[in-house]
Design an enzyme around this catalytic site. Structure first.
Site, PDB file in Angstrom:
ATOM      1  N   GLY A  49     -28.949  91.463  53.345  1.00  0.00           N
ATOM      2  CA  GLY A  49     -29.201  90.180  53.979  1.00  0.00           C
ATOM      3  C   GLY A  49     -30.535  89.603  53.565  1.00  0.00           C
ATOM      4  N   SER A  50     -31.092  88.783  54.415  1.00  0.00           N
ATOM      5  CA  SER A  50     -32.318  88.069  54.073  1.00  0.00           C
ATOM      6  C   SER A  50     -33.537  88.975  54.150  1.00  0.00           C
ATOM      7  CB  SER A  50     -32.519  86.879  55.011  1.00  0.00           C
ATOM      8  OG  SER A  50     -32.909  87.322  56.306  1.00  0.00           O
ATOM      9  N   THR A  51     -34.568  88.586  53.417  1.00  0.00           N
ATOM     10  CA  THR A  51     -35.811  89.357  53.419  1.00  0.00           C
ATOM     11  C   THR A  51     -36.458  89.350  54.794  1.00  0.00           C
ATOM     12  OG1 THR A  51     -36.165  88.940  51.058  1.00  0.00           O
ATOM     13  CG2 THR A  51     -38.097  89.536  52.367  1.00  0.00           C
ATOM     14  N   ASP A  52     -36.447  88.227  55.475  1.00  0.00           N
ATOM     15  CA  ASP A  52     -37.045  88.166  56.810  1.00  0.00           C
ATOM     16  C   ASP A  52     -36.355  89.127  57.771  1.00  0.00           C
ATOM     17  OD1 ASP A  52     -38.904  86.318  56.014  1.00  0.00           O
ATOM     18  OD2 ASP A  52     -37.840  84.579  56.832  1.00  0.00           O
ATOM     19  N   THR A  53     -35.031  89.165  57.726  1.00  0.00           N
ATOM     20  CA  THR A  53     -34.304  90.082  58.606  1.00  0.00           C
ATOM     21  C   THR A  53     -34.560  91.525  58.208  1.00  0.00           C
ATOM     22  OG1 THR A  53     -32.583  88.408  58.937  1.00  0.00           O
ATOM     23  CG2 THR A  53     -32.042  90.672  59.536  1.00  0.00           C
ATOM     24  N   GLY A  54     -34.670  91.782  56.918  1.00  0.00           N
ATOM     25  CA  GLY A  54     -34.988  93.135  56.463  1.00  0.00           C
ATOM     26  C   GLY A  54     -36.316  93.624  57.010  1.00  0.00           C
TER      27      GLY A  54
ATOM     28  N   GLU B 105     -31.027  95.685  50.710  1.00  0.00           N
ATOM     29  CA  GLU B 105     -30.749  94.788  49.591  1.00  0.00           C
ATOM     30  C   GLU B 105     -30.967  93.378  50.112  1.00  0.00           C
ATOM     31  OE1 GLU B 105     -27.120  92.938  47.114  1.00  0.00           O
ATOM     32  OE2 GLU B 105     -26.958  95.107  47.433  1.00  0.00           O
TER      33      GLU B 105
ATOM     34  N   CYS C 229     -27.337  86.811  46.952  1.00  0.00           N
ATOM     35  CA  CYS C 229     -28.678  87.301  46.626  1.00  0.00           C
ATOM     36  C   CYS C 229     -28.843  87.467  45.128  1.00  0.00           C
ATOM     37  CB  CYS C 229     -28.947  88.622  47.346  1.00  0.00           C
ATOM     38  SG  CYS C 229     -27.759  89.929  46.948  1.00  0.00           S
TER      39      CYS C 229
END
Length: 485
Positions: free
Chosen positions: A229-234, A252, A288
């Site tokens: 998913g998104s970098t912020d959520t990661g 990822e 992505c």
């Protein structure tokens, strides 16, 4: 649940102990092609997640004790059964996500192929002996127990089916978090899997990420998490997990991937690669791995841009169940607004729209449709060049030297993929070595080759998937020493 007209009457459930979990609330899912209500799914709370985890723990003990080849045999039974439901899963993802059904059939096929590859790896789960003394020293790979896979909305079935294969093969049970926006194929996967897998070995949880997803991440008995998913959520997952336990987390995340076209490249293939790499016709650019930055040498820029515009303008946008449609709508109003905002920012900063940029013709007024878009004259460091848009927006940047191309390619926080187009083998190797990306293709777009490690560097993630590295990452290494005298 085999036809679109049954959506309104089908009751989607989370299965635990073979029966629907009594989830108190549900939330609506919208049809991206119309923007209207489609169906509703369980909105799991923290208590629901805990119930699933406890059931999953019991299933894992017996499963983890099986020899790897026995687990592989069960996985292949599941593959065979899922193949019988190929059209149903493709239809679910097309309707739920707005993706062309022809491409969703490819997604189903790809998922089953990757699952089969992981089944092939059964005997590679052995450890090794290490001759460091006259005693016996050996390692074994042991399952974590209950693990979590959190999927992304852009390849719903692929990310559900293929991403549970490695954890299951390694001897774990799996809690699968369905994507908020596109949960249907993940929920259906668990229903179908229940016909061949031991009860509670694979449980799909649906619900809003801020509640159900967070409960999974923070559950103390889930020690291994894989997220796409998104970098912020990661980053949020890393923070949440660290507050409750020491966990093994692979991520990822986002990408702002560059295709670098040098003057000596096969320009026709490079243009085709740039358009295919954007995943316009797969996920409307919502990937992505989309190669959303096209870096072109100044001496061939006009020629390459003209051909890219020609190819992009020929993409047929339409309803996802239309066999002639090559690209569907964006998945949600939020994703649509994000792409439209990015195009506006690009124009404000001096970029020029040379293809698309607005609503395509012939799709009516409903749904979140946006024409595949190409922006030229994009400046390095600008908003649209730096930020992941996750939509059908390709930015073209001009460079003059090899060093400048590398600097532009590396000048973002992401490092997932990169492509290098050149007929000079020395340049190909040198540029591939210098670009900061986890997956580099020379004279190729963005194709994945199953069995090769796929993963990002920098803010694009931690860990590798689609390979032996993924399988081993769902085990813990135990070292044993037997003193012989």
């Amino acid at each position: 649940m085999t036809t679109p007209r049954k959506f309104d009457e089908y009751r989607w459930n989370v299965l635990v102990d073979g029966v629907p979990l009594n989830v108190e609330s549900r939330y609506p899912i919208s049809d991206p092609s119309t923007g209207r209500y489609l169906t509703q799914v369980p909105d799991c709370a923290e208590a629901d997640v805990d119930r699933a985890v406890q059931a999953s723990r019991q299933a894992q003990a017996e499963w983890g004790a099986l020899p790897p080849r026995a687990r592989a045999a069960k996985l292949r039974e599941l593959i065979t059964l899922l193949r019988e439901h190929r059209e149903e899963f493709a239809m679910l993802d097309a309707i739920d996500g707005g993706f062309p059904i022809s491409m969703m059939r490819n997604d189903v096929d790809a998922a089953l192929e990757l699952m089969d590859i992981f089944a092939d790896m059964a005997l590679d789960l052995g450890g090794k002996t290490i001759p460091v003394s006259t005693n016996l020293h050996f390692t074994t790979h042991e399952p974590f127990g209950v693990v979590a896979r959190i999927g992304a909305f852009n390849h719903p079935f692929f990310f559900a089916a293929s991403k549970v294969a490695a954890p299951l093969m390694a001897g774990n049970s799996v809690i699968l978090k369905a994507p908020d926006q596109t949960p249907l194929s993940s929920l259906r996967l668990a229903e179908v899997a229940a016909e061949v897998l031991p009860q509670n070995l694979l449980i799909t949880i649906s619900g809003r990420g801020r509640v159900a997803g967070r409960a999974i991440v923070r559950h103390p008995q889930i020690k291994r998490i894989g997220f796409i998913g998104s970098t912020d959520t990661g980053r949020s997952i890393q923070r949440d997990a660290a507050e409750v336990a020491v966990k093994h987390i692979s991520l990822e995340l986002g990408g702002k991937n560059a295709q670098i076209v040098f003057a000596d490249a096969d320009l026709e293939q490079a243009a085709l690669g740039a358009v295919n790499g954007m995943n316009f016709t797969w996920t409307a650019g919502q990937s992505c791995g989309s190669t959303s930055r096209l870096l072109v040498h100044e001496s061939v820029a006009d020629q390459v841009i003209a051909r890219v515009v020609e190819l992009v303008s020929a993409i047929a946008v339409g309803p996802p169940l239309d066999e002639n449609a090559q690209m569907g709508p964006l998945v949600s109003q939020a994703q649509y607004d994000k792409s439209v905002h990015a195009i506006g920012e690009g124009i404000r900063e001096g970029a020029k729209v040379v293809a698309g940029g607005g609503r395509p013709e012939g799709v009516g007024e409903g749904g979140w449709y946006l024409a595949p878009t190409v922006l030229a004259d994009v400046r390095p460091g600008s908003f649209i060049e730096q930020n992941e848009i996750f939509g059908p927006v390709l930015s073209v940047i001009i460079f003059a030297t090899d060093d400048e191309a590398v600097a532009i390619a590396n000048g973002v926080e992401y490092g997932l993929t990169a492509s290098v187009w050149t007929s000079d083998i020395t340049r190909a190797h040198l540029i591939a070595r210098r670009v900061e990306a986890g997956y580099v293709l020379v004279n190729g777009g963005s194709r994945h080759y199953w069995g090769l490690p796929f993963g990002g560097v920098k803010s694009s993630g931690v860990g590798s998937e689609e390979s032996m590295e993924e399988l081993i990452s769902y085990t813990e290494t135990k070292t044993t020493t037997v003193v012989l005298g």
